[in-house]
Design a protein around this motif. Structure first.
Motif, PDB file in Angstrom:
ATOM      1  N   LEU A 136      13.971  -5.119   1.604  1.00 12.14           N
ATOM      2  CA  LEU A 136      13.427  -3.775   1.788  1.00 12.14           C
ATOM      3  C   LEU A 136      12.082  -3.806   2.508  1.00 12.14           C
ATOM      4  O   LEU A 136      11.794  -2.951   3.350  1.00 12.14           O
ATOM      5  CB  LEU A 136      13.291  -3.094   0.425  1.00 12.14           C
ATOM      6  CG  LEU A 136      14.613  -2.684  -0.237  1.00 12.14           C
ATOM      7  CD1 LEU A 136      14.408  -2.390  -1.712  1.00 12.14           C
ATOM      8  CD2 LEU A 136      15.204  -1.466   0.473  1.00 12.14           C
ATOM      9  N   THR A 173      17.853  -0.626  -6.425  1.00  8.77           N
ATOM     10  CA  THR A 173      16.905   0.405  -6.867  1.00  8.77           C
ATOM     11  C   THR A 173      15.700  -0.229  -7.551  1.00  8.77           C
ATOM     12  O   THR A 173      14.552   0.182  -7.316  1.00  8.77           O
ATOM     13  CB  THR A 173      17.592   1.384  -7.837  1.00  8.77           C
ATOM     14  OG1 THR A 173      18.669   2.029  -7.164  1.00  8.77           O
ATOM     15  CG2 THR A 173      16.611   2.432  -8.348  1.00  8.77           C
ATOM     16  N   GLN A 193      13.445  -1.565  -4.967  1.00 10.94           N
ATOM     17  CA  GLN A 193      12.722  -0.478  -4.307  1.00 10.94           C
ATOM     18  C   GLN A 193      11.543  -0.016  -5.153  1.00 10.94           C
ATOM     19  O   GLN A 193      10.452   0.261  -4.635  1.00 10.94           O
ATOM     20  CB  GLN A 193      13.670   0.691  -4.060  1.00 10.94           C
ATOM     21  CG  GLN A 193      13.033   1.890  -3.364  1.00 10.94           C
ATOM     22  CD  GLN A 193      12.709   1.625  -1.918  1.00 10.94           C
ATOM     23  OE1 GLN A 193      13.593   1.240  -1.136  1.00 10.94           O
ATOM     24  NE2 GLN A 193      11.455   1.805  -1.534  1.00 10.94           N
ATOM     25  N   ASP A 225       7.650  -0.176  -3.882  1.00  7.85           N
ATOM     26  CA  ASP A 225       6.766   0.982  -3.813  1.00  7.85           C
ATOM     27  C   ASP A 225       5.513   0.772  -4.655  1.00  7.85           C
ATOM     28  O   ASP A 225       4.395   1.108  -4.237  1.00  7.85           O
ATOM     29  CB  ASP A 225       7.498   2.238  -4.289  1.00  7.85           C
ATOM     30  CG  ASP A 225       8.616   2.659  -3.345  1.00  7.85           C
ATOM     31  OD1 ASP A 225       8.632   2.190  -2.189  1.00  7.85           O
ATOM     32  OD2 ASP A 225       9.472   3.452  -3.772  1.00  7.85           O
TER      33      ASP A 225
END
Length: 293
Positions: free
Chosen positions: A22, A274, A277, A281
């Motif tokens: 990512l 997920t 992610q 973040d």
């Protein structure tokens, strides 16, 4: 932003593999180490031979969650050889950010000694809140697989009304379950009511324990003792979402024939993309807060 920062993803499970991909997908420079075994990882990342090389070339080092299981080496299940933590500390430079999950006091001592900044991303509220979603979805998946009946109409007990407990109560109500939220605090019990759930004080649990079809525990303390387990409804299911040491007397549950599932680290198991992610973040926000963006 962040284009002049090289990231080193050192060790970890599928969450970190997705995290590396990512970051690279955003056009960032990413080095990885500890993924020698068969694990899907983006071709856009550069896999290096040693942790020392990865760390020395990076400005932000991302360790897994938990960062270590033995206190001596990085938690790296896909690595062919152990990655000593001391290798990380020795290669870290001043001004570097080293972040990981569930960092120990020894990490902060090493940071002070070597001059790098250590931040525990798992301690960040934003991560804790967002992690409740894959945790709850994983818990519901377990219930769907283990129960011979639907959650719709089932009598469900949620022990604890922290972040996971709140998200779980909301999800269960959305499925049409009859939900009781159990907590010590009257403040928490007031929030239970706002979700259209039945409030129950923890001190009064014994008197109601035998009325539930499914019990979800989120309290990381031995709540479901042998006495309480013996009071549970025959055929009920207990899903323990609490971190170690858990909230269930598993030995007693086995003796009593109470079906239990201890569901640890659900985000990494049921939704690694997920979960990656969320870590990504959170780490980028930490870089902003530390003035390294």
């Amino acid at each position: 932003m962040f284009t002049d920062i090289t990231f080193a993803v050192v060790g970890g499970d599928l969450r970190q593999a997705h995290l590396a991909g990512l970051l690279a997908a955003d056009g960032l420079s990413v080095l990885t180490v500890g993924f020698e075994r068969d694990v899907p990882i983006s071709s856009d990342v550069l896999h290096v031979k040693s942790a020392a090389e990865a760390v020395s070339r990076a400005r932000c080092v991302i360790l897994p969650l938990p960062f270590s299981v033995d206190g001596a080496s990085v938690n790296a299940p896909f690595s062919r050889a152990p990655i000593p933590l001391q290798t990380i500390w020795d290669a870290a430079d001043k001004g570097m950010l080293v972040t990981g999950g569930m960092l120990s006091p020894a990490v902060y001592r090493s940071a002070e000694m070597h001059g790098f900044t250590a931040v525990d991303y798992y301690a960040k509220e934003e991560m804790a809140v967002r992690n409740t979603v894959p945790t709850v979805e994983g818990a519901l998946q377990i219930a769907f697989e283990e129960l011979p009946f639907t959650l719709h109409g089932a009598r469900c007990l949620v022990l604890g009304f922290g972040r996971v407990g709140r998200t779980l109560c909301r999800a269960l109500r959305g499925l049409g379950a009859d939900v009781t939220g159990c907590a010590r605090s009257y403040d928490d019990l007031a929030w239970v009511q706002t979700l259209d759930c039945v409030p129950l004080r923890l001190e009064k649990l014994a008197g109601s324990a035998g009325t539930f079809d499914v019990v979800f525990n989120t309290i990381p303390a031995r709540i479901l003792t042998e006495d309480l387990l013996a009071r549970l409804k025959k055929g009920s299911l207990v899903i323990d979402l609490a971190s170690k040491p858990g909230g269930v007397d598993f030995d007693a549950a086995k003796r009593l024939g109470v079906k239990t599932v201890w569901a640890l680290s659900l985000p990494g198991k049921v939704a690694p993309h997920t979960a990656g992610q969320i870590i990504k973040d959170t780490v980028l926000h930490i870089l902003e807060e530390e003035g390294l963006s």
